[in-house]
Design a protein around this motif. Structure first.
Motif, short mmCIF file in Angstrom:
data_model
loop_
_atom_site.label_atom_id
_atom_site.label_comp_id
_atom_site.label_asym_id
_atom_site.label_seq_id
_atom_site.Cartn_x
_atom_site.Cartn_y
_atom_site.Cartn_z
N TYR A 29 0.83 -1.20 0.00
CA TYR A 29 0.00 0.00 0.00
C TYR A 29 0.86 1.25 0.00
O TYR A 29 1.88 1.31 0.70
CB TYR A 29 -0.91 0.00 1.24
N GLU A 31 0.40 5.44 0.47
CA GLU A 31 -0.49 6.55 0.82
C GLU A 31 -0.79 7.38 -0.42
O GLU A 31 0.12 7.74 -1.16
CB GLU A 31 0.20 7.42 1.89
N GLY A 104 -8.86 4.19 2.12
CA GLY A 104 -7.72 3.50 1.50
C GLY A 104 -7.88 2.00 1.65
O GLY A 104 -7.24 1.22 0.96
N GLY A 105 -8.78 1.60 2.54
CA GLY A 105 -9.08 0.18 2.77
C GLY A 105 -10.58 -0.04 2.87
O GLY A 105 -11.04 -1.00 3.49
N ASN A 132 -11.65 -3.48 -3.12
CA ASN A 132 -11.03 -3.55 -1.81
C ASN A 132 -11.65 -4.63 -0.93
O ASN A 132 -12.87 -4.78 -0.87
CB ASN A 132 -11.10 -2.19 -1.11
N ARG A 136 -6.18 -1.78 3.83
CA ARG A 136 -5.22 -1.15 2.91
C ARG A 136 -4.24 -2.21 2.41
O ARG A 136 -3.72 -2.99 3.19
CB ARG A 136 -4.47 -0.04 3.62
#
Length: 160
Positions: A29, A31, A104-105, A132, A136
């Motif tokens: 992952y 950012e 993000g997750g 997903n 993340r």
């Protein structure tokens, strides 16, 4: 990461509960890397990676939008398609509160609160999607028809 290190998230539990066949895809992952990074890391087309976006209407009612990784949501088109005046993205803290996941997750499966799910219609035509899995750096691969079935997703035209 080894195959046996795949996470068992709420999303995975929901998919297993519904008997959905899916593949696990772990990646490093980054950012703000988004689907560009996940597609690159998994060696798949970014168009087949699906973003899970938590948004809200003018009454602050939350909703989930599933969009191709290489496309944006045209919020005006989406608002017209679902019969509301306005749709805006939730700020990360609000999105986390509604979904129970960390931005993000965010997975559309197994969210903390039940929300309507709107899917860009062209996603349904893909042979396989990568979405997903609730953490993340973790996507699940599946048939889009299975995602539609589990999520009761409503198909819309909202891509920019």
């Amino acid at each position: 990461m080894a195959k046996d290190k795949t996470p068992v998230t709420q999303a995975v539990r929901v998919l297993r509960e519904h008997g959905i066949a899916f593949s696990d895809h772990l990646y490093k992952y980054e950012e703000r890397g988004g689907t560009r990074v996940s597609a690159r890391e998994l060696g798949v087309d970014e168009h087949a990676t699906v973003k899970t976006l938590v948004m809200e209407d003018e009454l602050k009612q939350p909703l989930i939008v599933l969009m191709h990784g290489d496309r944006e949501v045209a919020t005006g088109l989406l608002a017209r398609a679902i019969g509301v005046k306005k749709v805006t993205p939730c700020d990360p803290k609000t999105a986390d509160k509604h979904s129970g996941y960390q931005v993000g997750g965010t997975s559309p499966f197994g969210t903390r609160h039940t929300m309507p799910v709107y899917m860009q219609a062209s996603i349904a035509t893909l042979p396989r999607i990568y979405i997903n899995g609730g953490k993340r750096g973790y996507l699940v691969g599946m048939d889009p028809a299975d995602a539609i079935k589990v999520l009761s997703a409503i198909l819309v035209e909202a891509a920019a």
